[in-house]
Design a protein around this motif. Structure first.
Motif, PDB file in Angstrom:
ATOM      1  N   THR A   1       0.776  -1.252   0.000  1.00 30.58           N
ATOM      2  CA  THR A   1       0.000   0.000   0.000  1.00 30.58           C
ATOM      3  C   THR A   1       0.812   1.310   0.000  1.00 30.58           C
ATOM      4  O   THR A   1       0.325   2.335   0.464  1.00 30.58           O
ATOM      5  N   ILE A   2       2.011   1.270  -0.529  1.00 29.32           N
ATOM      6  CA  ILE A   2       2.799   2.512  -0.545  1.00 29.32           C
ATOM      7  C   ILE A   2       2.323   3.408  -1.694  1.00 29.32           C
ATOM      8  O   ILE A   2       2.178   2.963  -2.828  1.00 29.32           O
ATOM      9  N   ILE A   3       2.087   4.664  -1.336  1.00 34.48           N
ATOM     10  CA  ILE A   3       1.571   5.652  -2.287  1.00 34.48           C
ATOM     11  C   ILE A   3       2.574   6.811  -2.317  1.00 34.48           C
ATOM     12  O   ILE A   3       2.934   7.351  -1.267  1.00 34.48           O
ATOM     13  N   ARG A   4       3.034   7.170  -3.510  1.00 39.35           N
ATOM     14  CA  ARG A   4       4.056   8.223  -3.631  1.00 39.35           C
ATOM     15  C   ARG A   4       4.125   8.651  -5.086  1.00 39.35           C
ATOM     16  O   ARG A   4       3.597   7.952  -5.961  1.00 39.35           O
ATOM     17  N   SER A   5       4.789   9.776  -5.327  1.00 41.54           N
ATOM     18  CA  SER A   5       4.948  10.197  -6.729  1.00 41.54           C
ATOM     19  C   SER A   5       6.395  10.614  -7.008  1.00 41.54           C
ATOM     20  O   SER A   5       6.649  11.386  -7.919  1.00 41.54           O
TER      21      SER A   5
ATOM     22  N   VAL B   1      14.952  -3.970   1.256  1.00 43.18           N
ATOM     23  CA  VAL B   1      13.932  -4.058   2.291  1.00 43.18           C
ATOM     24  C   VAL B   1      13.136  -2.754   2.341  1.00 43.18           C
ATOM     25  O   VAL B   1      13.666  -1.688   2.036  1.00 43.18           O
ATOM     26  N   TYR B   2      11.859  -2.873   2.646  1.00 39.40           N
ATOM     27  CA  TYR B   2      11.081  -1.674   2.931  1.00 39.40           C
ATOM     28  C   TYR B   2      10.097  -1.993   4.046  1.00 39.40           C
ATOM     29  O   TYR B   2       9.728  -3.154   4.259  1.00 39.40           O
ATOM     30  N   VAL B   3       9.675  -0.947   4.767  1.00 37.43           N
ATOM     31  CA  VAL B   3       8.816  -1.172   5.933  1.00 37.43           C
ATOM     32  C   VAL B   3       7.975   0.068   6.220  1.00 37.43           C
ATOM     33  O   VAL B   3       8.414   1.196   6.004  1.00 37.43           O
TER      34      VAL B   3
ATOM     35  N   GLY C   1       3.590  -4.490 -12.393  1.00 34.10           N
ATOM     36  CA  GLY C   1       4.665  -5.043 -11.571  1.00 34.10           C
ATOM     37  C   GLY C   1       4.477  -4.871 -10.081  1.00 34.10           C
ATOM     38  O   GLY C   1       3.495  -5.339  -9.486  1.00 34.10           O
ATOM     39  N   THR C   2       5.393  -4.134  -9.482  1.00 39.91           N
ATOM     40  CA  THR C   2       5.395  -3.961  -8.028  1.00 39.91           C
ATOM     41  C   THR C   2       4.961  -2.548  -7.632  1.00 39.91           C
ATOM     42  O   THR C   2       5.167  -2.138  -6.504  1.00 39.91           O
ATOM     43  N   TRP C   3       4.379  -1.796  -8.578  1.00 32.51           N
ATOM     44  CA  TRP C   3       4.191  -0.362  -8.317  1.00 32.51           C
ATOM     45  C   TRP C   3       2.791   0.169  -8.630  1.00 32.51           C
ATOM     46  O   TRP C   3       2.582   1.383  -8.664  1.00 32.51           O
ATOM     47  N   GLY C   4       1.810  -0.699  -8.838  1.00 33.75           N
ATOM     48  CA  GLY C   4       0.534  -0.233  -9.389  1.00 33.75           C
ATOM     49  C   GLY C   4      -0.553   0.156  -8.411  1.00 33.75           C
ATOM     50  O   GLY C   4      -1.563   0.729  -8.817  1.00 33.75           O
ATOM     51  N   PHE C   5      -0.397  -0.145  -7.101  1.00 35.45           N
ATOM     52  CA  PHE C   5      -1.487   0.195  -6.180  1.00 35.45           C
ATOM     53  C   PHE C   5      -1.700   1.707  -6.135  1.00 35.45           C
ATOM     54  O   PHE C   5      -2.822   2.200  -6.222  1.00 35.45           O
ATOM     55  N   LYS C   6      -0.609   2.435  -5.999  1.00 32.71           N
ATOM     56  CA  LYS C   6      -0.703   3.896  -5.884  1.00 32.71           C
ATOM     57  C   LYS C   6      -1.365   4.522  -7.106  1.00 32.71           C
ATOM     58  O   LYS C   6      -1.912   5.609  -7.047  1.00 32.71           O
ATOM     59  N   ALA C   7      -1.287   3.804  -8.249  1.00 32.49           N
ATOM     60  CA  ALA C   7      -1.797   4.343  -9.509  1.00 32.49           C
ATOM     61  C   ALA C   7      -3.268   3.994  -9.739  1.00 32.49           C
ATOM     62  O   ALA C   7      -3.831   4.368 -10.767  1.00 32.49           O
TER      63      ALA C   7
ATOM     64  N   ALA D   1      13.430   4.099  -9.783  1.00 32.88           N
ATOM     65  CA  ALA D   1      12.457   4.674  -8.853  1.00 32.88           C
ATOM     66  C   ALA D   1      11.215   3.827  -8.650  1.00 32.88           C
ATOM     67  O   ALA D   1      10.365   4.162  -7.837  1.00 32.88           O
ATOM     68  N   ALA D   2      11.093   2.695  -9.381  1.00 36.07           N
ATOM     69  CA  ALA D   2       9.821   1.973  -9.366  1.00 36.07           C
ATOM     70  C   ALA D   2       9.512   1.373  -7.996  1.00 36.07           C
ATOM     71  O   ALA D   2       8.399   1.434  -7.521  1.00 36.07           O
ATOM     72  N   ALA D   3      10.492   0.751  -7.355  1.00 35.36           N
ATOM     73  CA  ALA D   3      10.200   0.144  -6.049  1.00 35.36           C
ATOM     74  C   ALA D   3      11.501  -0.102  -5.300  1.00 35.36           C
ATOM     75  O   ALA D   3      12.382   0.729  -5.296  1.00 35.36           O
ATOM     76  N   VAL D   4      11.643  -1.295  -4.703  1.00 38.33           N
ATOM     77  CA  VAL D   4      12.903  -1.636  -4.037  1.00 38.33           C
ATOM     78  C   VAL D   4      13.889  -2.010  -5.146  1.00 38.33           C
ATOM     79  O   VAL D   4      13.521  -2.100  -6.299  1.00 38.33           O
TER      80      VAL D   4
HETATM   81  O1  PYC Z   1       5.671   1.047  -5.434  1.00 38.94           O
HETATM   82  O2  PYC Z   1       6.525   2.073  -3.707  1.00 38.94           O
HETATM   83  C1  PYC Z   1       6.226   1.060  -4.315  1.00 38.94           C
HETATM   84  C2  PYC Z   1       6.506  -0.231  -3.711  1.00 38.94           C
HETATM   85  C3  PYC Z   1       7.174  -0.474  -2.564  1.00 38.94           C
HETATM   86  C4  PYC Z   1       7.197  -1.815  -2.412  1.00 38.94           C
HETATM   87  C5  PYC Z   1       6.534  -2.389  -3.443  1.00 38.94           C
HETATM   88  N1  PYC Z   1       6.122  -1.389  -4.234  1.00 38.94           N
END
Ligand code: PYC
Ligand code: FAD
Length: 395
Positions: free
Chosen positions: A57-61, A261-263, A344-350, A390-393
């Motif tokens: 659930t990470i949201i950012r631009s 890692v991210y948290v 991929g790993t970045w679509g929730f925020k979008a 910048a996409a994710a980890v």
């Molecule tokens: O899109 O910021 C992101 C993210 C973090 C971890 C997976 N996706």
């Protein structure tokens, strides 16, 4: 929350494959903004049960390319009104987002991102290690001596939200406007005549339609195979895990590409943690001990006091990865077939901006200007939209 429909209609003005956040958001804006209500969302499992209900659930631009920054920033703007639109608490929580740099080379990328962001009006700053320590007092800046933190990119608007509530909100909003959501309904084929879509085959029979939106994340290659369309998407599992709830100690979201890692800490006090993709193509959502071990050890490098905290759950989703880490969106070579993929790993925020731009594209038959940089033909033109930094980890 949803109307139950016992049968499918013989045909619809548009069919959306996938009741994840993206498919439901497109249905919502089609009905709300474009007056298209004769729409069906077909879902092989249950609503929000794909990556939408599995993400962190990470949201950012704070992206790297101007196309990416503009797109995600419009999404951030849409997020602000969403809970009011839905009359539903999405637990949207602005936390600030740190991307840690452990080397001078990484710090250079942080400055680059900060400059592109600021140029486009996005609040991001390159900061030093002392700033990191002030904002996250519990962090060990030396990371157990393995990878000392030299600075970070700090993105003040970085946020988290409750993912399944987002799916419910869009679903309920679409449902109330007349869209039919059919769960347990798998699309098994797409019928095309003279280069145009005429309908979809499903586990509950044939449905006629001139417009199909494919919003199926990790199942994209399977759907495209039905049409003979090709994209450079490859599918990798992405795992995540969550700790038992603990007293609130972490406000910002922290990402370290070098430590993989991210948290963030949820409203309930759980530590929501993730790392890089599994390093092999696989279409299965299994969890591995290897992932939990290596993620835990890197968490302990940064936060050694967490040694006694227990892991509650671990899971995986299927990430539809594109080679340049940007999405693949819009019209395709098959008339009436539209794609919302490469998330991929970045679509929730979008999710909100995808709903807005894909509903426009479906209703008008033309790509929305905000998705021009994400069209499928960019690969044939060798004009990639490189978001890897910048996409994710660190993938
Ligand atoms: O899109 O910021 C992101 C993210 C973090 C971890 C997976 N996706
Ligand atoms: P999904 O939610 O996957 O929905 C697609 C739906 O299509 C599914 O419900 C599936 O069942 C259905 N479907 C598939 N095939 C068919 C068929 N043949 N017929 C009918 N239905 C079908 N993004 C971020 O921005 N921030 C993050 O912090 C973040 N963290 C993540 C962490 C993990 C562990 C994972 C796995 C992903 C993460 N992501 C993150 C990425 C994000 O989750 C996805 O990009 C996003 O949820 C995609 O949404 P979607 O609606 O396109 O797909």
């Amino acid at each position: 929350m949803f109307t139950r429909h016992d049968s499918l209609r013989p045909g619809y003005e548009a069919v959306i494959i996938g009741a994840g956040g993206h498919g439901l958001a497109a249905a919502y804006y089609l009905a709300r903004d474009h007056g298209m209500r004769d729409v069906a969302v077909l879902e092989k499992g249950y609503l929000g049960g794909g990556n939408t209900g599995r993400n962190t659930t990470i949201i950012r631009s704070n992206y790297l390319t101007p196309e990416g920054v503009r797109f995600y920033d419009e999404s951030l703007r849409l997020w602000q009104d969403l809970a009011t639109d839905f009359d539903l608490n999405l637990f949207y929580s602005t936390r600030g987002h740190f991307t840690l740099a452990h080397t001078d080379a990484a710090m250079r990328t942080m400055r680059w991102r900060a400059e592109v962001n600021k140029h486009l009006g996005v609040r991001s700053e390159a900061v030093d290690a002392a700033f990191v320590k002030r904002m996250i007092p519990m962090i060990d800046l030396t990371c157990a001596g393995h990878a000392p933190i030299v600075g970070a990119l700090f993105h003040e608007p970085g946020a988290i939200a409750r993912h399944d509530a987002v799916a419910w909100g869009y679903g309920r909003g679409a449902d109330r406007r007349g869209v039919q959501i059919h769960q347990q309904t798998e699309v098994t084929g797409i019928r095309v005549k003279a280069g145009r879509v005429v309908g979809v085959e499903t586990t509950r029979g044939f449905v006629a339609t001139p417009k199909v939106l494919c919003a199926v994340a990790g199942s994209t290659p399977r759907i495209l195979d039905m049409l003979g369309l090709r994209t450079p998407i490859y599918v990798h599992p992405l795992q995540a895990m969550v700790s038992e709830p603990v007293k609130r100690w972490l406000d910002p979201i922290i990402v370290s590409g070098s430590l993989h890692v991210y948290v963030s800490q949820s409203a309930r006090g759980e530590l929501v943690m993730g790392a890089s993709l599994d390093p092999y193509e696989l279409h299965q959502t299994r969890s591995t001990l290897d992932f939990a071990e290596s993620l835990s050890s890197h968490m302990l490098d940064m936060f050694p006091f967490l040694g006694e905290v227990k892991i509650n759950r671990q899971w995986a989703g299927l990430a539809d990865m594109s080679p340049d880490f940007a999405p693949i969106m819009g019209i395709t070579a098959v008339e009436g077939f539209f794609l919302d993929a490469g998330w991929g790993t970045w679509g929730f925020k979008a999710t909100p901006v995808c709903g807005k731009t894909m509903s426009h594209t479906l209703a008008t038959g033309r790509n929305h200007p905000l998705i021009e940089g994400f069209s499928i033909d960019r690969f044939a033109r060798y004009q990639l939209t490189g978001e890897k930094g910048a996409a994710a980890v660190g993938h």
